[in-house]
Design a protein around this motif. Structure first.
Motif, short mmCIF file in Angstrom:
data_model
loop_
_atom_site.label_atom_id
_atom_site.label_comp_id
_atom_site.label_asym_id
_atom_site.label_seq_id
_atom_site.Cartn_x
_atom_site.Cartn_y
_atom_site.Cartn_z
N ARG A 20 97.28 125.95 105.84
CA ARG A 20 95.91 125.59 106.20
C ARG A 20 95.45 126.32 107.46
O ARG A 20 94.34 126.86 107.53
N SER A 21 96.32 126.35 108.48
CA SER A 21 95.96 127.03 109.73
C SER A 21 95.77 128.53 109.51
O SER A 21 94.86 129.15 110.07
N GLU A 42 102.51 123.34 104.38
CA GLU A 42 101.10 123.14 104.03
C GLU A 42 100.20 123.26 105.26
O GLU A 42 99.10 123.83 105.19
N GLU A 43 100.67 122.72 106.39
CA GLU A 43 99.88 122.84 107.63
C GLU A 43 99.79 124.29 108.07
O GLU A 43 98.74 124.76 108.53
N ASP A 90 95.67 118.53 115.48
CA ASP A 90 96.26 119.68 114.78
C ASP A 90 97.45 120.23 115.55
O ASP A 90 98.44 120.67 114.95
N SER A 136 100.01 133.12 104.95
CA SER A 136 99.34 132.10 104.15
C SER A 136 99.97 131.99 102.76
O SER A 136 100.24 130.88 102.26
N ALA A 188 102.18 128.79 101.45
CA ALA A 188 101.61 128.02 100.35
C ALA A 188 102.55 127.98 99.14
O ALA A 188 102.54 127.00 98.37
N ARG A 239 94.84 130.00 106.68
CA ARG A 239 93.59 130.22 105.96
C ARG A 239 92.38 130.10 106.91
O ARG A 239 91.43 130.87 106.81
N GLN A 240 92.44 129.13 107.81
CA GLN A 240 91.36 128.99 108.80
C GLN A 240 91.29 130.22 109.69
O GLN A 240 90.20 130.73 109.99
#
Length: 626
Positions: free
Chosen positions: A472-473, A468-469, A511, A446, A450, A475-476
């Motif tokens: 995001r993935s 960025e994707e 996604d 992550s 980032a 972090r999820q």
């Protein structure tokens, strides 16, 4: 029906020959053991008798299983080596219960079932063919003679009319008997099997007649199991004292004792004490019935026994027998009632019954004053002391059973807490490993994704969007990992995300498309509302199938279709053959497909997966919507 009839006949009819053989052998061995006991031969012969009885009992259990009943496995105490090991069998309650059943109970029960079965089997064909073989019987037929006595006007005047009437009646009876034969045979087999299953099976934690007292019968040794579970190698968790149905044996014992008291007490009371036969029968039936009634209603049974005892004292007061005010049979019946009450209820119930009996005895002694015969006083003292000992013994046995039950319950609770503690320790260990390894790696991914735009100069916009994707993935995934760690650690206040369902599949596909894979979706817009469990299973199925396509078939085209047919949700996820590439596909362990099958089968669905003729792979699932 024919198959069941044959199975019932195969169970009922051989029962009597086996019971007769077992009765003859066991009674002979038991008698020989008792007779030769002073010579120490009986001490060695009695364990052999118990082994033979257990062999017959195991034969009965095998017959039960062949018939279709499922007796619980029983536990026998292991036989040690040498003479001492053989003598250990004398302390095995299960073997003694087998001896009682095979030597006392089995023969009369199977005699009754055998006789009824044979009569029913023979009566049907005999009655139907009566028109043929009755012509060879001289004299008037039985039915005609009965009609002559009851209604002479119904008897035909001619011999032909009598013959036709007789044959028609017997033919009707034969048809009725044959029609009811399957039901009668099944009832006889069911009665025999019910009794044998109750008395030969393992009750595990048995109960006293009130149904509220646990009777575990704890033994120090762990014994071997006899039954279908023996082949599995499972350890024996019950001891031999627990390997019977205590409630069934209590009822059988009480009924047997009541029948014996009735058979002995009635003629003794009538002949020895010169009581009217009818009155003697009524009093003996009341005493015997009180013994059985105490099993169900203690106070009623005690009250009936006290009233019957008072009536017995009054009826036998004029006799010349010195054993008064308690005839021997009445004394035994009253002691039996007090013993059952002491085992079934708290101590004060049996003590109240003893006090009432003692007061009744005292009143009878006072009634003979001032010259109290010596026999009356000695009988009163014997009854008071023996009955008090019976009450004390029953109360002590009850308390021992209660303490043993509490001890076993405590041990089981302790074992359950130990298992729970070990489970929590293992879950905490897994949570630590996930936190230290997986969560750390996801955090690194992550952070790196980032900050890639700031660390790498001249990065393109497409690559920046990819990073960025990825951020995001990751972090999820970290958020889901934290919730998973909280669940593993048993935290009750762990925040949980909304459960994904069928409506989230399109977002899942979007996604996944960001990874560069081509995905075609069809049919999701027309789907109705589905249960949450089915929706979650469908979401996880599509998620795992897309993940497998990305790992094992990079560059392939994926198709996700959904439809509703015959009340089922049809889901299909397929991918084409991947293009030729030097890069090897990601290896897998096959656990993902197993997880899909488990999820879908949990909601009553079916999954089919496998390669396609074109070189791709397809996963199909059917999920019920109700």
């Amino acid at each position: 029906m024919i198959r069941r009839l044959l199975r019932d006949c195969a169970y009922v009819l051989p029962g009597l020959p086996i019971a007769v053989f077992g009765f003859s052998l066991l009674v002979t061995l038991t008698a020989a053991s008792i007779v030769t006991a002073p010579l120490w031969i009986g001490a060695l012969l009695l364990p052999a008798t118990l082994i033979v009885a257990s062999g017959f009992a195991e034969l009965s259990r095998r017959r039960l299983r062949l018939w279709g009943a499922v007796p619980e496995p029983v536990v026998y105490r292991r036989r040690g080596s040498g003479v001492a090991g053989v003598m250990r069998l004398l302390g095995d309650p299960r073997r003694w219960l087998d001896l009682i059943f095979e030597a006392i109970i089995a023969l009369p029960v199977r005699l009754v079932t055998f006789v009824i079965a044979v009569l029913w089997i023979v009566l049907g064909p005999a009655a139907i063919t009566y028109f043929f073989w009755s012509r060879f019987i001289p004299g008037e037929r039985g039915l005609i003679q009965l009609l002559d006595l009851i209604a002479p006007a119904l008897v035909p005047a001619t011999d032909t009319g009598r013959y036709l009437l007789d044959s028609a009646v017997f033919f009707t009876v034969g048809v009725i008997v044959l029609v009811t034969l399957p039901a009668v045979m099944h009832g006889l087999a069911w009665m025999d099997a019910l009794l044998a299953t109750s008395l030969l099976g393992s009750g595990g934690r048995g109960r006293l007649p009130d149904g509220g007292i646990v009777a575990p019968g704890i033994e120090p040794e762990v014994d071997h199991v006899v039954g279908p579970e023996a082949a599995s190698g499972a350890p024996a968790e019950r001891a031999s004292g627990a390997s019977f149905s205590a409630q069934a044996w209590s009822w059988m014992g009480a009924v047997f004792a009541a029948v014996v008291l009735l058979a002995v007490g009635w003629p003794v009371t009538a002949a020895v004490y010169e009581v009217n036969v009818a009155i003697a029968m009524i009093l003996t039936v009341a005493h015997s019935g009180a013994l059985v009634l105490t099993l169900r209603h203690s106070w009623s049974g005690i009250g009936l026994s006290v009233v019957a005892s008072a009536a017995m004292m009054g009826a036998t007061a004029e006799s010349e027998v010195s054993v008064w005010p308690w005839p021997v049979t009445a004394m035994l019946a009253q002691c039996g009632v007090l013993l059952v009450a002491a085992l079934r209820q708290r101590w004060y119930v049996a003590a109240s019954g003893w006090a009432a009996s003692a007061l009744l005895t005292g009143a009878a002694v006072v009634a003979t004053a001032p010259e109290v015969p010596g026999g009356v006083l000695s009988t009163a003292i014997v009854f008071a002391s023996v009955s008090a000992g019976v009450v004390l013994l029953g109360s002590l046995i009850r308390q021992w059973i209660l303490n043993a039950g509490r001890l076993q319950a405590s041990e089981q609770a302790s074992a359950q807490q130990t298992r729970r503690r070990r489970e929590l320790e293992e879950r905490n260990r897994i949570a630590r490993e996930l936190h230290d390894v997986v969560a750390h790696s996801m955090s690194v991914i992550s952070v790196q994704s980032a900050t890639a735009a700031y660390r790498v100069p001249d990065i393109g916009k497409e690559a920046q969007r990819e990073f960025e994707e990825i951020a995001r993935s990751s972090r999820q995934a970290l958020g889901e990992m934290r919730m998973l760690l909280g669940i593993l650690r048993g935290d009750d206040d762990v925040p949980t995300a909304p459960t994904p369902g069928l409506g989230d599949i399109e977002q899942l596909v979007e996604d996944t498309r960001a990874s560069g894979v081509t995905i075609h979706v069809d049919g999701f817009a027309e789907l109705p509302e589905v249960p949450s469990a089915a929706g979650l299973a469908a979401y996880r199925l599509v998620q795992e199938a897309l993940s497998n396509a990305l790992r094992h078939a990079p560059g392939s085209t994926v198709a996700v279709t959904a439809s509703v047919e015959a009340g089922e949700l049809q889901l299909t996820v397929s991918n084409t053959a991947p293009p030729a590439s030097d890069a090897a596909p990601s290896p897998g362990a096959g656990l993902g497909l197993e997880g899909i099958e488990e999820r879908v089968s949990a909601v009553g669905g079916v999954v089919e997966s496998g390669p396609t003729p074109e070189g791709g792979f397809c996963v199909e699932a059917r999920l019920p919507l109700e």
